[in-house]
Design an enzyme around this catalytic site. Structure first.
Site, short mmCIF file in Angstrom:
data_model
loop_
_atom_site.label_atom_id
_atom_site.label_comp_id
_atom_site.label_asym_id
_atom_site.label_seq_id
_atom_site.Cartn_x
_atom_site.Cartn_y
_atom_site.Cartn_z
CG ASP A 138 4.13 -1.25 -7.53
OD1 ASP A 138 3.56 -0.89 -8.59
OD2 ASP A 138 3.86 -0.75 -6.43
N GLY A 139 3.30 -3.39 -10.38
CA GLY A 139 2.01 -3.99 -10.70
C GLY A 139 0.85 -3.33 -9.97
CG ASP A 167 7.42 6.46 -4.51
OD1 ASP A 167 7.98 7.15 -3.63
OD2 ASP A 167 6.24 6.67 -4.89
ZN LIG Z 1 5.44 10.80 -5.14
#
Ligand SMILES: [Zn+2]
Length: 378
Positions: free
Chosen positions: A251-252, A276
């Site tokens: 995601d950078g 995540d």
């Molecule tokens: Zn974690």
């Protein structure tokens, strides 16, 4: 009946090898993939009312497989009524197979959530449950509640497995704690994939965990010691071991772009893109709950209100693929990392990560990895 015929596409993930042939076609009926082919035969599949989509050489890829996701659309998997919101949010971003990740919570709450999500696994809405905790290292707990962390043990894990009725497919644990290796062996013997993560383990201990059957590294680089030339740690142990799949949050924010690219070159075919994602994914900035902890999301970055630790992401799988491509990863490799690699890492069935009849409806991707169209029914 809703019929869609997509033609002039490259077909990814058909035999897990990406085709460079731009004459691929696919027929979908009511959101289900029913037939695939190459060449001109597709013209015979067009009947009155069929929507015809010219892919123009773009990539038709399997629906994404996200094996590490906590929430989205304002809801989390801990919420009793959150599942369908999370699922439809990620579906709109191309995810067709979703494993529900649960953060550390008191055991009774965890058991309850596992039982509820076990039922959702049985009816096919999710592909299984990933326990991220409670057996994590206090020193690398990230956004997990310190009061509810427990050392890994069969006594902690067995009742959770029973509550899930076979739905728990993955457990993240810190192998250096007390009975970490014994717990790893217990889980593997019970058909559960073990991911090393939220850990302070060194190279040797991580290696021992892989020898004991652990086969994944949870969100590589995050919540673990970094790469050091005199103390190589878990990242090097995972890179060094062809049995291991490395999760990556592209995601950078969690991992710098050059390291995204380097991870793909150093572990070809073994990187699994994960989101995540927490509740704010596909929803917006604001204040959220992650388990019992308050999380502030600002400019799409989620941090614990107290302490400021990164607290999951607001990523979706389409954005992860796009970011990986922007970082220099070839599109075909990024797609594999979002489909077949995670599906195989957890042994998921039902066509997960594949482009074949019976699999979740595919997605159409532009050359830069961005999502052109989702064919799943939303
Ligand atoms: Zn974690």
């Amino acid at each position: 009946m809703n019929r869609i015929l997509i033609h002039s596409a490259r077909l990814a993930g058909r035999t897990s090898v990406t085709s460079s042939d731009p004459s691929g076609w696919a027929l979908l009926q009511d959101g289900a993939l029913v037939e695939l082919g190459t060449g001109e035969r597709w013209t015979r599949r067009v009947s009155p009312g069929t929507e015809v989509v010219d892919a123009g050489g773009d990539l038709l890829a399997p629906a994404f497989v996200d094996i590490h996701c906590h929430g989205g659309g304002g809801s989390a998997f801990e919420d009793a009524d959150g599942l369908d919101t999370v699922r439809s949010t990620h579906r709109a971003h191309g995810t067709g197979t979703l494993v529900a990740s649960l953060v550390t919570n008191p055991l009774p709450a965890l058991r309850q959530a596992v039982a509820r999500l076990g039922a959702a696994t049985a009816d096919g809405r999710i592909a299984g449950i990933h326990l991220e905790g409670p057996c994590l290292s206090p020193g690398q707990r990230g956004a997990h509640h310190p009061d509810h962390l427990l050392a890994p043990s069969v006594a902690v894990l067995e009742p959770l497995l029973e509550a899930g009725g076979g739905a728990i497919v993955q457990v993240t644990l810190a192998p250096e704690m007390d009975a970490g290796l014994a717990a790893t062996r217990f889980l593997v013997e019970n058909g559960v994939k073990v991911a090393v993560g939220h850990t302070e383990a060194d190279y040797a201990t991580t290696r021992a965990a892989f020898d004991a059957g652990a086969s994944l590294l949870t969100h590589t680089f995050n919540a673990m010691p970094g790469l050091h030339h005199r103390n190589p740690g878990p990242v090097a142990a995972a890179l060094d071991d062809g049995r291991v799949v490395l999760e990556l949050i592209a995601d950078g924010v969690h991992v710098h772009d050059p390291l995204i690219r380097l991870l793909f070159t150093q572990a070809p075919g073994r990187v699994a893109l994960v989101t995540d994602a927490m509740a704010a994914a596909g929803f917006g900035d604001g204040t959220y709950q992650l388990g019992e902890l308050a999380v502030e999301v600002r400019d799409s970055v989620a941090r614990l209100a107290a302490g400021g630790s990164i607290a999951g992401s607001t990523l979706t799988m389409d954005a992860a693929v796009r970011r990986a491509v922007a970082a220099g990863v070839p599109l075909d490799e990024a797609v594999k990392a979002a489909t077949i690699v995670p599906a195989r890492a957890l042994g998921l069935g039902h066509g997960a990560g594949l482009l074949e009849p019976g699999a979740p409806a595919p997605v159409l991707l532009c050359p830069d990895g961005s999502l052109r169209r989702v064919f799943a029914r939303l």
